[in-house]
Design a protein around this motif. Structure first.
Motif, PDB file in Angstrom:
ATOM      1  N   ARG A 105      95.228 -45.525  62.715  1.00  0.00           N
ATOM      2  CA  ARG A 105      94.002 -44.758  62.971  1.00  0.00           C
ATOM      3  C   ARG A 105      93.632 -43.861  61.793  1.00  0.00           C
ATOM      4  NH1 ARG A 105      96.719 -43.696  68.125  1.00  0.00           N
ATOM      5  NH2 ARG A 105      95.836 -45.080  69.733  1.00  0.00           N
ATOM      6  N   ARG A 106      94.571 -43.563  60.922  1.00  0.00           N
ATOM      7  CA  ARG A 106      94.339 -42.583  59.864  1.00  0.00           C
ATOM      8  C   ARG A 106      93.426 -43.144  58.772  1.00  0.00           C
ATOM      9  NH1 ARG A 106     100.354 -40.041  58.589  1.00  0.00           N
ATOM     10  NH2 ARG A 106     100.920 -39.500  60.754  1.00  0.00           N
ATOM     11  N   PRO A 107      92.410 -42.403  58.365  1.00  0.00           N
ATOM     12  CA  PRO A 107      91.508 -42.911  57.314  1.00  0.00           C
ATOM     13  C   PRO A 107      92.192 -43.040  55.958  1.00  0.00           C
ATOM     14  CG  PRO A 107      90.977 -40.634  57.914  1.00  0.00           C
ATOM     15  CD  PRO A 107      91.952 -41.117  58.926  1.00  0.00           C
ATOM     16  N   GLU A 108      93.233 -42.229  55.689  1.00  0.00           N
ATOM     17  CA  GLU A 108      93.907 -42.308  54.384  1.00  0.00           C
ATOM     18  C   GLU A 108      94.823 -43.517  54.279  1.00  0.00           C
ATOM     19  OE1 GLU A 108      96.527 -39.444  56.860  1.00  0.00           O
ATOM     20  OE2 GLU A 108      94.402 -39.990  56.672  1.00  0.00           O
ATOM     21  N   VAL A 109      95.172 -44.152  55.397  1.00  0.00           N
ATOM     22  CA  VAL A 109      95.975 -45.374  55.357  1.00  0.00           C
ATOM     23  C   VAL A 109      95.062 -46.528  54.970  1.00  0.00           C
ATOM     24  CG1 VAL A 109      97.269 -47.045  56.739  1.00  0.00           C
ATOM     25  CG2 VAL A 109      97.752 -44.598  56.976  1.00  0.00           C
ATOM     26  N   ALA A 166      89.164 -45.799  66.389  1.00  0.00           N
ATOM     27  CA  ALA A 166      89.097 -44.519  65.690  1.00  0.00           C
ATOM     28  C   ALA A 166      87.938 -44.460  64.709  1.00  0.00           C
ATOM     29  CB  ALA A 166      90.408 -44.260  64.950  1.00  0.00           C
ATOM     30  N   GLY A 167      87.342 -45.599  64.380  1.00  0.00           N
ATOM     31  CA  GLY A 167      86.219 -45.634  63.457  1.00  0.00           C
ATOM     32  C   GLY A 167      86.576 -45.244  62.043  1.00  0.00           C
ATOM     33  N   THR A 168      87.797 -45.596  61.617  1.00  0.00           N
ATOM     34  CA  THR A 168      88.262 -45.145  60.296  1.00  0.00           C
ATOM     35  C   THR A 168      88.086 -46.186  59.193  1.00  0.00           C
ATOM     36  OG1 THR A 168      90.489 -45.590  61.188  1.00  0.00           O
ATOM     37  CG2 THR A 168      89.824 -43.304  60.958  1.00  0.00           C
ATOM     38  N   GLY A 169      87.305 -47.207  59.443  1.00  0.00           N
ATOM     39  CA  GLY A 169      86.851 -48.052  58.351  1.00  0.00           C
ATOM     40  C   GLY A 169      87.753 -49.211  57.983  1.00  0.00           C
ATOM     41  N   PRO A 170      87.400 -49.890  56.887  1.00  0.00           N
ATOM     42  CA  PRO A 170      88.078 -51.118  56.487  1.00  0.00           C
ATOM     43  C   PRO A 170      89.495 -50.851  55.982  1.00  0.00           C
ATOM     44  CG  PRO A 170      86.504 -50.481  54.815  1.00  0.00           C
ATOM     45  CD  PRO A 170      86.291 -49.559  55.974  1.00  0.00           C
ATOM     46  N   ILE A 171      90.268 -51.927  55.873  1.00  0.00           N
ATOM     47  CA  ILE A 171      91.666 -51.840  55.469  1.00  0.00           C
ATOM     48  C   ILE A 171      92.074 -53.198  54.911  1.00  0.00           C
ATOM     49  CG2 ILE A 171      92.646 -52.564  57.694  1.00  0.00           C
ATOM     50  CD1 ILE A 171      94.745 -50.307  57.327  1.00  0.00           C
ATOM     51  N   ALA A 172      93.148 -53.231  54.110  1.00  0.00           N
ATOM     52  CA  ALA A 172      93.684 -54.487  53.581  1.00  0.00           C
ATOM     53  C   ALA A 172      95.017 -54.787  54.237  1.00  0.00           C
ATOM     54  CB  ALA A 172      93.857 -54.406  52.068  1.00  0.00           C
ATOM     55  N   VAL A 173      95.239 -56.063  54.544  1.00  0.00           N
ATOM     56  CA  VAL A 173      96.518 -56.554  55.069  1.00  0.00           C
ATOM     57  C   VAL A 173      97.114 -57.471  54.014  1.00  0.00           C
ATOM     58  CG1 VAL A 173      97.652 -57.917  56.866  1.00  0.00           C
ATOM     59  CG2 VAL A 173      95.771 -56.370  57.470  1.00  0.00           C
TER      60      VAL A 173
END
Length: 467
Positions: A105-109, A166-173
Motif C-alpha cells: 500500500r505504501r507509495p514509496e514502495v 490504497a490508490g498508491t499508483g503503479p509498481i514494477a514486479v
C-alpha cells in the motif's frame, strides 16, 4: 528480546522501497548485494528491502535476531572475503499477509521482486496458471473471501489488490528466477489468477503494473557449519545465516520501472532492450551445464560441480553440450565458456549436485530441450549431447523419490517404471517437449544413452539443500 550483539546498525536505516518474496541465499547474494552497492554509490534515494520467506518462517526468525544483517562470504580459489550486507531492513514470515499488504500500500514502495524457482509459478506445461493445482484453487477461494494467499501468484494478486485499494499508483514486479522471459511468465500467472478472483483487478494490474524480465547469475551453494566457522574467524561475530557465493555475478534487466528503482548499474547490472540473447546464453551454457554435471555426476557417485567437472567423461560431454548450444546462440560464447570453466573448477565453492538435480522436469525444457528445438528449426541435427542429459535425468528419476526431488514428475516416473528404453524416451519427450516428440532421431539418441547408462546409485546421506 533477541540478543543482537555485534549486529546493531551504526547509521540510518534505508526506508523500505523494495518488497521481496523468497528469502533464500540467492536473493541475499544477488538482489541485496546489488541494492547495497547501489546505496553505497550514493544518490538522492536509499533503497531498503523488506523480505518475506517463501514457506518456512525459520529464515525470517534467524535474520531478525541479527537485525536483518548478515555476512556475504565471497569464496574464490585464492581465499575468502567477508562483507556485511545491510540492505535487508525488515524480514517477515511469508504467512504474514497483513504485513505483505501493508507494504504494497505504501507509495514509496516501487518494486516487488521474487525468487521462488521455476515450480513456484504453478504453471501447466503450456505455460498458463494451473487452476487445478489445489493451492491455486484454494488461493482463488481465499482471495474471493478476503483471506491471505499461499502461492506466489496468489500473494502478488493479494498485494496488488491492496495497492489498488490504497490508490498508491503503479509498481514494477521483477522475477529473479531461471526462466526465459520471466517477466512475461509472472505477468501471465498473475493475470490468470486475478481474473479468477476479480476481472476489474486484472484490468488494473494490466494497466498499472510493469513486469520486468531479468537474467541473473551467481552460484550460491547452501552454507554449512564450516562456513559459519570461517565467518567467525574473519569477522569475530556469530552469524547464524551467512551466505556463501562466488566472485562472479551478472544481472541483465529489460523493462520499465514506473515508480523508480535503485542504481543497480553502479554494481555492474545492465539494462538492455533485448534480454533474450543473454537469457539463452545463461540457460544453455551455465544452467544446462549444471544439469548435465548433476545427473551424470550423481550417477558416478560424485557430489559437487567441481568434482563432476574434473571427471573426464562429464567434461567431454559438457564440452559437446556447449558446442551444440553455440551453433544456435546469437552471442559469442568463447568468453562465457572460458569463465564457466574457471567457475566450475572452483572447488572451494561446494555447489552440491543434489541441489541442482531437483525439479528437473521444470528445468530441462528450457535448459536442454529448447536447444534441440532451436537446432531443428535451423536445419541442424538435434544433438546427441543434449539427448544424453535427458537420458541421465530419466535414470536419475528412477533412483530417487520423485515426490521429494521432482513432485511435478511423480506421475511420469510411475508411468516409466518397467518400460524399455525406447518407450521411456518417447513418454518423456511427449511429456516435456511435444514439439520434439515427432523426432524419431532425438528419441533414438535418448534411448541409446539409456541403454548403456549404469543405474544411478542412491543419493548420499543428508537432505538436499533448497535452491
Amino acid at each position: 528480546m533477541h540478543d543482537r550483539t555485534g549486529w546493531e546498525r551504526t547509521g540510518p536505516q534505508a526506508p523500505v522501497r523494495i518488497v521481496h518474496l523468497g528469502l533464500g541465499a540467492f536473493a541475499r547474494a544477488h538482489l541485496l548485494w546489488y541494492t547495497q552497492r547501489a546505496n553505497e554509490a550514493g544518490g538522492a534515494e536509499q533503497w531498503g528491502v523488506a523480505a518475506f520467506t517463501g514457506r518456512s518462517a525459520a529464515a525470517a526468525e534467524t535474520l531478525a535476531r541479527q537485525d536483518g544483517r548478515y555476512t556475504l562470504l565471497v569464496r574464490s580459489p585464492e581465499g575468502d572475503a567477508a562483507t556485511t550486507v545491510d540492505a535487508l531492513v525488515a524480514v517477515h514470515d511469508g504467512a504474514d499477509g497483513d504485513a505483505w499488504r501493508e507494504y504494497l500500500r505504501r507509495p514509496e514502495v516501487g518494486v516487488v521482486t521474487l525468487t521462488v524457482t521455476e515450480a513456484g509459478y504453478r504453471r501447466t506445461p503450456n505455460g498458463t496458471l494451473d487452476r487445478h493445482d489445489p493451492e491455486v484453487a484454494g488461493d482463488v477461494a481465499r482471495l474471493r473471501s478476503g483471506g491471505a494467499a499461499v502461492t506466489a501468484p496468489g500473494r502478488l494478486v493479494d498485494g496488488l489488490r491492496a495497492r489498488r485499494s490504497a490508490g498508491t499508483g503503479p509498481i514494477a514486479v521483477v522475477s529473479l528466477d531461471n526462466l526465459p522471459d520471466n517477466g512475461r511468465v509472472v505477468r501471465g500467472v498473475t493475470l490468470d489468477l486475478a481474473e479468477a478472483v476479480d476481472e476489474s483487478l486484472a484490468r488494473w494490474i494490466d494497466e498499472h503494473v510493469a513486469f520486468v524480465s531479468t537474467m541473473v547469475d551467481r552460484i550460491t551453494p547452501a552454507a554449512v557449519e564450516s562456513d559459519r566457522a570461517v565467518v567467525r574467524r574473519l569477522t569475530g561475530r556469530e552469524d547464524r545465516s551467512p551466505v556463501v557465493t562466488e566472485p562472479f555475478t551478472e544481472w541483465v534487466l529489460q523493462g520499465e520501472f514506473p515508480a523508480g528503482r535503485p542504481r543497480w548499474e553502479a554494481a555492474g547490472a545492465r539494462v538492455v532492450d533485448d534480454l533474450e540473447p543473454y537469457e539463452r546464453r545463461k540457460l544453455w551454457l551455465l544452467n544446462a551445464g549444471h544439469s548435465l554435471l548433476a545427473y551424470q555426476g550423481l550417477a558416478r557417485g560424485l557430489r559437487t560441480v567441481a568434482e563432476a567437472f574434473a571427471d573426464p567423461g562429464c567434461r567431454a560431454d559438457l564440452e559437446a553440450l556447449w558446442s551444440e548450444a553455440a551453433d544456435v546462440l546469437p552471442l559469442d560464447v568463447e568468453e562465457a565458456t572460458a569463465a564457466l570453466r574457471s567457475r566450475f573448477a572452483n572447488a572451494r565453492i561446494e555447489h552440491r549436485l543434489e541441489q541442482i538435480a531437483q525439479d528437473g522436469s521444470q528445468k530441462l525444457p528450457v535448459r536442454i530441450l529448447s536447444v534441440a528445438q532451436e537446432r531443428a528449426v535451423a536445419g541442424l541435427p538435434v544433438g546427441r549431447a543434449g539427448a544424453g542429459v535427458l537420458a541421465a535425468w530419466i535414470d536419475h528419476l528412477a533412483a530417487v523419490d520423485p515426490a521429494v526431488s521432482d513432485p511435478a514428475a511423480a506421475a511420469l516416473a510411475a508411468r516409466l517404471r518397467g518400460r524399455g528404453s525406447s518407450a521411456r524416451a518417447a513418454l518423456v519427450l511427449h511429456a516435456l517437449a511435444p514439439d520434439l516428440a515427432w523426432s524419431d532421431v532425438y528419441a533414438r539418441h535418448v534411448a541409446e544413452r539409456l541403454a548403456v547408462r549404469p543405474p544411478t546409485p542412491p543419493p548420499p546421506p543428508g537432505g538436499p539443500a533448497r535452491k
